[in-house]
Design a protein around this motif. Structure first.
Motif, PDB file in Angstrom:
ATOM      1  N   GLN A 262      -2.191  43.657   9.268  1.00  0.00           N
ATOM      2  CA  GLN A 262      -1.131  42.654   9.363  1.00  0.00           C
ATOM      3  C   GLN A 262      -0.419  42.741  10.702  1.00  0.00           C
ATOM      4  O   GLN A 262      -0.083  41.711  11.300  1.00  0.00           O
ATOM      5  CB  GLN A 262      -0.142  42.852   8.220  1.00  0.00           C
ATOM      6  CG  GLN A 262      -0.713  42.540   6.847  1.00  0.00           C
ATOM      7  CD  GLN A 262       0.311  42.735   5.747  1.00  0.00           C
ATOM      8  OE1 GLN A 262       1.474  42.972   6.005  1.00  0.00           O
ATOM      9  NE2 GLN A 262      -0.134  42.651   4.503  1.00  0.00           N
ATOM     10  N   ALA A 423      -2.765  31.103   2.807  1.00  0.00           N
ATOM     11  CA  ALA A 423      -1.785  32.070   3.312  1.00  0.00           C
ATOM     12  C   ALA A 423      -0.446  31.938   2.601  1.00  0.00           C
ATOM     13  O   ALA A 423       0.307  32.911   2.497  1.00  0.00           O
ATOM     14  CB  ALA A 423      -1.596  31.884   4.812  1.00  0.00           C
ATOM     15  N   GLN A 426       0.096  34.459  -0.023  1.00  0.00           N
ATOM     16  CA  GLN A 426       0.138  35.870   0.347  1.00  0.00           C
ATOM     17  C   GLN A 426       1.581  36.353   0.418  1.00  0.00           C
ATOM     18  O   GLN A 426       2.504  35.584   0.701  1.00  0.00           O
ATOM     19  CB  GLN A 426      -0.555  36.089   1.693  1.00  0.00           C
ATOM     20  CG  GLN A 426      -1.996  35.616   1.721  1.00  0.00           C
ATOM     21  CD  GLN A 426      -2.854  36.289   0.673  1.00  0.00           C
ATOM     22  OE1 GLN A 426      -2.791  37.505   0.495  1.00  0.00           O
ATOM     23  NE2 GLN A 426      -3.642  35.494  -0.049  1.00  0.00           N
ATOM     24  N   TRP A 431       0.476  35.842   7.743  1.00  0.00           N
ATOM     25  CA  TRP A 431      -0.729  35.037   7.559  1.00  0.00           C
ATOM     26  C   TRP A 431      -0.435  33.554   7.746  1.00  0.00           C
ATOM     27  O   TRP A 431      -1.303  32.792   8.203  1.00  0.00           O
ATOM     28  CB  TRP A 431      -1.315  35.306   6.176  1.00  0.00           C
ATOM     29  CG  TRP A 431      -1.646  36.744   5.954  1.00  0.00           C
ATOM     30  CD1 TRP A 431      -0.951  37.649   5.200  1.00  0.00           C
ATOM     31  CD2 TRP A 431      -2.746  37.468   6.521  1.00  0.00           C
ATOM     32  NE1 TRP A 431      -1.533  38.882   5.258  1.00  0.00           N
ATOM     33  CE2 TRP A 431      -2.649  38.802   6.056  1.00  0.00           C
ATOM     34  CE3 TRP A 431      -3.799  37.121   7.359  1.00  0.00           C
ATOM     35  CZ2 TRP A 431      -3.575  39.779   6.416  1.00  0.00           C
ATOM     36  CZ3 TRP A 431      -4.717  38.093   7.716  1.00  0.00           C
ATOM     37  CH2 TRP A 431      -4.598  39.396   7.246  1.00  0.00           C
TER      38      TRP A 431
END
Length: 833
Positions: A262, A423, A426, A431
């Motif tokens: 990330q 995304a 998430q 993202w």
């Protein structure tokens, strides 16, 4: 190598020949580098490490100790400290003697008092440090800048208080103290503090914190105090700050591979966006430079220069200007960060020695150099493809769009939208930003087609605007970069605005309290009836004429106190509430009015509940928990009532209902609809009766939307207006023949300004509209990871309309007005007779 050197020499000469355009390119490339470098340097300089702050914390001592209040269970560990206060009754704990502290630290220990607290000067609270600065153990904690260190009945002050030697400091309820010196904190120039060996410290109105207030000592020990010595000192009620502990910090925990991924994705997305913005801002200037150098490059090609040679010449210009801009911007950014640190620190914060984080600074410099070279890449490719015969004949090459580019751009946009949908689910927003990069790149690719499409209705416009739009469409390579730059800035700012405002609204909607705004609550712990009677009498004396409603606690036959709690979901978040126990006077305060039905239910032995979801089949399920006995579950009859405040929940139980469940009740709470003044001493006065008292004032939701949004608007204003004006100036230079022709046939100067301003309006307006669409998609996607707390929690989506309108409408208007008032003189043109 000879080709590279020749290309660099030609680039240097051309940059010097066109100094105005070169300066513009350097500003576009160097501005982001300067800002980021300045922020990095400022942050590093204002970050005081453990080693740098060691002397200010400990002076020349080996350890600093702070005594905790009575009943505090303290546990320090390398990753932090935890503490909580017990429920014991009685007066405040007596301080340890210096001999007792020295005995705990071992033979050969020397200790001196050092207590932190506050002085009350009128209605103002001033931080105070009670210690003898003349002692060698305090050397370095504060630096004497004027006068001398204080003795008995004397004080030294920091410059922020505005006092000088010879002045008198008049604490409330104490004799005046003479100011004999001015001292400065090594890292906190904004600190307002009084220092002296014997100060009338007032009891703070705050909850105790080990790094804030409390009696304590500085100690010089025979051996370092390590982490193995801390548990014994904690057990004695001492919070420890040791030189050995600070110089031996705990190892940094290893991050999981998912966290590293990330971090890498977020860093990559940021780098791409910064490079993209620099390329889009500087690209138009390189495109204009290419048009001016077409004949020169055609002559080189006619003399045997290959396409690779032409590309190298144009790329060398990006390398030269990018390198020069990066060097100057890095130097200026470092200087600006170092010089700004003392100024910023005087407004709040701390400052250490001037430091430059070389690794990230050099990374940013390399980023600027790469961005400058990439900005010249498209003109370099165009230069290699131009036809020398057409250029030498004086004919402008036809601007042809590549038919596949709009399709490729649309595919990238669709891919980005699909990635955004995934995304959005998430838990981390990084993202979403990575997906937004795909959308922005796709929109950049499709921008030339958008320009051609939106230029079709130009024939219906008035002459000045028609000339502006047609020129922008004719020079799509220059216009597309400027429009895309405005689009990227607008999309980023709109997305951040929607995400931040949605998070604010989610927090505001999720805010809940068991008491209405404006209610004052005074709670007593487990204490004797005599102590409570004194506390109640002192409360009535401090709040004359204020009606007080009683609250009760539940306890069993052994004296164990029970909390009666229930769970409920509020705005998608599971919340635990403690039910209050009281009579109709407390019900009236909680509802803010007389409710006959709720009062009748309470009198009939039913719970009055302000959370409708907590009542099922006319029952409220409670969990009675105690630290000394096993928990119990209770199902009690309940009715739902309307509270005084929309964010208010909670429940009120009648005493009879609690006593029927096998508990006894005792008055230990007082409630009143009363707002305390800012200079109140209620907490200090009540703690004189017992330290087992808690005061809570319900103020409602007090947070405001993030003011940083308007800071982002300011940054967007600089980039949008600056980029638009830069593109407009380039367009004005390209339009000199058309403007000269218009002037020759009688066009007024105002008309010529409208032509230039029309181009600014077209560039900024189109970029803002496209950026609004892209930013809205990204902002809505950001709202889910920023506002959800579980799979079943719905996202909060809120749009800050004033902010969005200011970005999408205000920025183009400002850019157009700036272009309208900019003077664009026409040079004298020699015409054949």
């Amino acid at each position: 190598m000879s080709v590279v050197l020749a290309a660099l020499r030609l680039a240097r000469r051309n940059a010097w020949r066109s100094r105005g355009r070169s300066a513009l390119i350097m500003v576009m490339i160097g501005l982001p580098v300067l800002v980021i470098t300045g922020i990095l340097t400022l942050t590093e300089t204002m970050n005081v490490s453990l080693r740098e702050g060691l002397v200010a914390e400990l002076g020349a001592a080996d350890v600093r100790l702070v005594q905790t209040p009575e009943g505090t269970v303290l546990q320090q560990q390398p990753n932090g400290a935890t503490w909580n206060t017990g429920d014991g009754d009685g007066a405040a704990a007596s301080e340890l003697a210096a001999t007792e502290v020295a005995a705990l630290l071992g033979p050969g220990t020397r200790v001196i008092p050092l207590s932190a607290g506050v002085l009350r000067v009128g209605t103002e609270r001033v931080d105070a440090l009670e210690t003898d600065l003349r002692d060698p153990l305090t050397r370095g904690m504060l630096t004497l800048s004027e006068g001398r260190f204080p003795a008995a009945d004397e004080v030294a002050v920091t410059p922020a208080l505005g006092l000088r030697p010879g002045d008198l400091l008049r604490p409330s309820g104490a004799a005046p103290l003479k100011v004999v010196g001015v001292v400065e904190h090594p890292h906190r120039p904004s600190l307002r503090e009084v220092v002296g060996p014997d100060l009338p410290l007032a009891a703070p109105d705050d909850l105790w914190s080990p790094n804030m207030y409390g009696p304590g000592w500085l100690a010089d020990t025979a051996k370092p105090v390590s982490w193995s010595d801390v548990p014994a000192l904690n057990s004695a009620g001492l919070y420890v700050t040791s030189r050995g502990m600070l110089l031996d910090p705990p190892p940094t925990p290893v991050r999981s591979p998912g966290t590293d991924v990330q971090h890498a994705i977020g860093l990559g997305a940021m780098v791409i966006m910064v490079v993209l913005e620099i390329v889009l801002l500087a690209g138009p200037a390189f495109a204009v430079g290419l048009r001016r150098r077409r004949r020169e490059l055609a002559e080189i090609a006619a003399q045997g220069g290959s396409a690779g040679h032409l590309r190298a010449i144009v790329l060398a210009e990006g390398l030269v200007l990018g390198g020069a801009a990066t060097f100057v911007a890095t130097a200026l950014g470092i200087g600006a960060g170092v010089l700004a640190a003392p100024v910023v620190a005087r407004w709040g914060g701390q400052i250490g020695p001037a430091e430059v984080p070389w690794a990230p600074v050099l990374g940013v410099a390399a980023l600027g150099l790469v961005a400058g070279t990439v900005a010249a890449l498209v003109p370099a490719v165009q230069a290699a493809r131009q036809d020398p015969v057409t250029v030498l004949a004086g004919r402008a090459p036809a601007a042809a769009d590549r038919p596949g580019w709009p399709l490729a751009g649309a595919a990238l946009v669709l891919a980005g939208l699909g990635a955004t949908v995934v995304a959005r689910r998430q838990p981390d927003s990084v993202w979403v930003w990575a997906s937004a990069v795909l959308i922005m790149i796709g929109l950049v690719v499709v921008t030339p087609w958008l320009i051609r499409f939106t230029g079709r209705p130009a024939g219906r416009l008035r002459l000045p605007l028609r000339v502006s739009v047609r020129d922008a469409v004719r020079h799509r390579s220059r216009t597309a970069s400027a429009v895309a730059a405005v689009m990227a800035v607008t999309a980023t700012v709109v997305a951040m605005g929607i995400g931040a405002y949605s998070e604010y609204m989610d927090r505001r909607n999720a805010y809940t309290s068991a008491r209405p705004a404006g209610m004052l609550a005074i709670w007593g712990g487990t204490m004797s009836d005599a102590t409570w009677t004194k506390l109640r009498a002192e409360t009535a004396r401090q709040l004359p004429g204020v009606p007080l409603a009683s609250g009760y606690l539940a306890q069993d036959a052994k004296g164990h106190r029970y909390a009666l709690r229930y769970s409920v979901r509020w705005n998608g978040t599971r919340t635990r509430r403690t039910a209050a126990i009281g009579d109709q006077a407390l019900l009236r305060l909680l509802q803010g009015r007389d409710d006959p039905q709720a009062a009748a239910a309470l009198a009939g032995g039913k719970a009055v509940v302000f959370d409708p979801a907590a009542v099922r089949d006319g029952k409220l399920r409670l969990r009675a928990s105690s630290t000394g006995s096993p928990p119990r579950k209770l199902d009690v009859p309940a009715v739902v009532a309307t509270p005084s405040d929309e964010h208010q929940g909670g429940a009120l139980l009648p005493r009879a209902l609690v006593e029927q469940a096998g508990f006894s009740t005792a008055e230990r709470q007082l409630y009143a609809m009363h707002r305390l003044p800012a200079d109140t001493t209620l907490w200090r006065d009540l703690t004189q009766v017992t330290r087992r008292v808690t005061i809570a004032a319900e103020e409602g939701y007090r947070n405001v939307p993030d003011p940083g949004l308007w800071g982002w608007l300011g940054g967007a204003l600089v980039l949008v207006v600056g980029g638009t004006l830069a593109a407009t100036r380039l367009a004005a230079a390209d339009m000199r023949p058309e403007r000269a022709t218009m002037a020759a046939i009688g066009a007024q100067p105002g008309t010529l300004r409208v032509v230039v301003a029309g181009q600014a309006l077209y560039i900024s307006g189109l970029g803002a509209l496209v950026g609004l669409a892209a930013g809205t998609v990204t902002g809505v996607a950001l709202s889910r990871p920023m506002t959800t707390h579980g799979a079943s929690d719905p996202a909060t989506i809120a749009i800050p309309w004033a902010f969005v309108i200011a970005v999408v409408v205000g920025l183009p208007v400002v850019a157009t007005v700036a272009a309208l008032i900019t003077r664009t003189r026409l040079p004298l043109t020699r015409r054949p007779l």
